[in-house]
Scaffold this active site. Structure first.
Site, PDB file in Angstrom:
ATOM      1  CG  ASP A 175      31.162  46.479  32.744  1.00 50.83           C
ATOM      2  OD1 ASP A 175      32.202  45.995  33.215  1.00 50.83           O
ATOM      3  OD2 ASP A 175      30.023  46.042  32.983  1.00 50.83           O
ATOM      4  CG  ASP A 401      25.213  41.430  39.164  1.00 49.36           C
ATOM      5  OD1 ASP A 401      25.929  42.324  39.625  1.00 49.36           O
ATOM      6  OD2 ASP A 401      25.419  40.212  39.378  1.00 49.36           O
TER       7      ASP A 401
END
Ligand code: BGC
Length: 462
Positions: A175, A401
């Site tokens: 990311d 997450d």
């Protein structure tokens, strides 16, 4: 630190690639646990290969396997998953509730007779600049700490000749670089944190230093994260992402030869292949690409077509050598269970056609946290399709997450409302509901309710 001259690091041509058909679940079991590999003693570096997954038995992380078994997932507990190094402490002491350090994992891998181990290096300064759930321990300007207290100590362990025969697959800083393309400047999705990381250059420098340093080892294979189709698949993001990856591949002593390939869909939920519609379909004379709000002008509808295009088009256009492969995280993109469509949607409108046929049942493609309805995806396998080095489980299924409400912690983790099922969204998911499961623990921690749903909705089914 000595650098291997680039001439020693020439790669084999893709044409010699041996399809990894023999790499099945059976080859990845723990049956060899306790027996040292016969080759362990010679410590000779292995020949560099084009695809480190091909023909390889991959390391099964016993910490994850124990959680999976206890959580009712004995049927998949023998699958390889990546080991995450998400802080300095994780190098010696494990992460997010697990206690095994890197050296112990490498020793375990030798004991298992594994040919390859997957690690995720994930501790950049100012980590996770467009979200809060995986903010890390290092501040935006801590690049020197990243180098000397994170990458160098990892390298010291990895470069031990004892491990020279083990292929070490390094999945690099998820990311990070894609955030520098999409979440900066005048974009509506911009955040001040990503603007800062673009301006100070510390993501680019950190990735460069990471792959340059670890890439000095003949047995290390660096895969750089490319986000996923629901992020980088749009025209404005696609080539720009490859370009910034190429910049990082030339930063801080790195060269493109330090890059073995790319990683797509890491810790995300994008469907591998959507069978019931294609990007060029038209409904009532209108292209679904522009007319369906799910696709919304994206050039790709699934991870595999995106990954292949990245490898064959964007990466070479940016300057990377052609023939680099992509690994796709299939740990949670199965979308099986009773709600899985069995055919195309009705041809009444673009939206009904796409929404009725798509496997990916998220509310919006930009949703990423503990997605309700998800299932395990393809089991790990090498060379499943052209330009795809592997389907692999990068995010260990069952690990959260992010927490669905604020939980005080000493891991640097924030509370991101994208993990809160009552949240109505932000520009990065076009202001839709988050689609997250309730009652989730901190990112990385075991989330039993999610694990059970992943098992129930596995596709292929278990
Ligand atoms: C977390 C890490 C964790 C990883 C794997 C990330 O979201 O921030 O702490 O190791 O997921 O579960």
């Amino acid at each position: 630190m000595s650098r291997t001259p680039p001439t020693h690091r020439r790669r084999r041509r893709r044409s010699v690639l041996i399809a990894g058909a023999a790499v099945g679940a059976a080859a990845m079991t723990l049956t060899t646990l306790g027996f040292a590999s016969a080759d362990e003693a010679d410590n000779q570096p292995m020949a560099r290969v084009d695809n480190p997954y091909a023909g390889a038995q991959l390391y099964v992380n016993p910490d994850w396997a124990a959680n999976a078994t206890e959580g009712g997932g004995a049927a998949i507990a023998d699958q390889p998953t990546a080991v995450w190094l998400d802080s300095r402490a994780a190098i010696t002491g494990g992460s997010a509730g697990n206690s095994t350090g890197l050296r112990e994992h490498l020793d375990n891998a030798l004991e298992q007779g594994a040919d390859a181990i997957q690690i995720v290096t994930y501790n950049l300064p100012g980590r996770d600049c467009a979200a809060l759930a995986s903010n890390g321990e290092l501040g935006p300007n801590d690049i020197d700490i990243y180098k000397t207290e994170f990458i160098d100590p990892i390298n010291e362990i990895v470069s031990d000749p004892k491990y020279a025969e083990l292929r070490i697959i390094n999945i690099v800083e998820l990311d990070s670089l894609p955030n520098l393309v999409t979440n900066v400047g005048s974009r509506p999705t911009a955040t001040p944190e990503c603007d800062e990381m673009l301006a100070n250059g510390n993501y680019v420098k950190g990735v460069g230093y990471n792959i340059a340093t670890l890439g000095d080892n003949e047995n290390v294979y660096n895969y750089i994260d490319i986000g996923h189709h629901g992020w980088i698949g749009w025209e404005d993001n696609f080539q720009a992402s490859a370009d910034i990856l190429f910049e990082a591949a030339n930063a801080e002593g790195a060269t493109p030869a330090d890059v073995a390939g790319f990683a797509a869909n890491s810790a995300n939920y994008g469907a591998l292949v959507e069978d019931h519609f294609s990007i060029t379909d038209t409904i009532n004379g209108q292209q679904i690409r522009g007319e369906s709000s799910w696709i919304d002008w994206n050039n790709y509808i699934d991870e595999q077509s995106f990954a292949q295009a990245f490898a064959t088009q964007a990466a070479p256009a940016a300057g990377f050598p052609s023939g680099l492969g992509v690994i796709i995280d299939t740990s949670r993109n199965g979308w099986g269970g009773p709600d899985r469509p069995t055919g195309p949607g009705p041809q009444t409108s673009a939206d009904e056609y796409v929404d009725g046929g798509r496997y990916d049942r998220r509310i919006h493609l930009g949703n990423w946290c503990n997605q309700s309805g998800a299932g395990l995806g393809e089991r790990p396998q090498a060379s499943p399709a052209p330009n795809i080095d592997a389907y692999t489980w990068i995010k260990p299924p069952g690990e959260s997450d992010g927490s669905s409400e604020e939980i005080p912690n000493d891991e640097g983790k924030g509370f991101d409302r994208m993990c809160d099922p009552t949240y109505e969204g932000n520009p990065r998911n076009n202001n839709n509901m988050s689609g997250a499961l309730p009652n989730a623990p901190l990112s990385g921690h075991w989330f039993q309710a999610q694990f059970e749903e992943l098992l129930a909705n596995a596709y292929p089914p278990l």
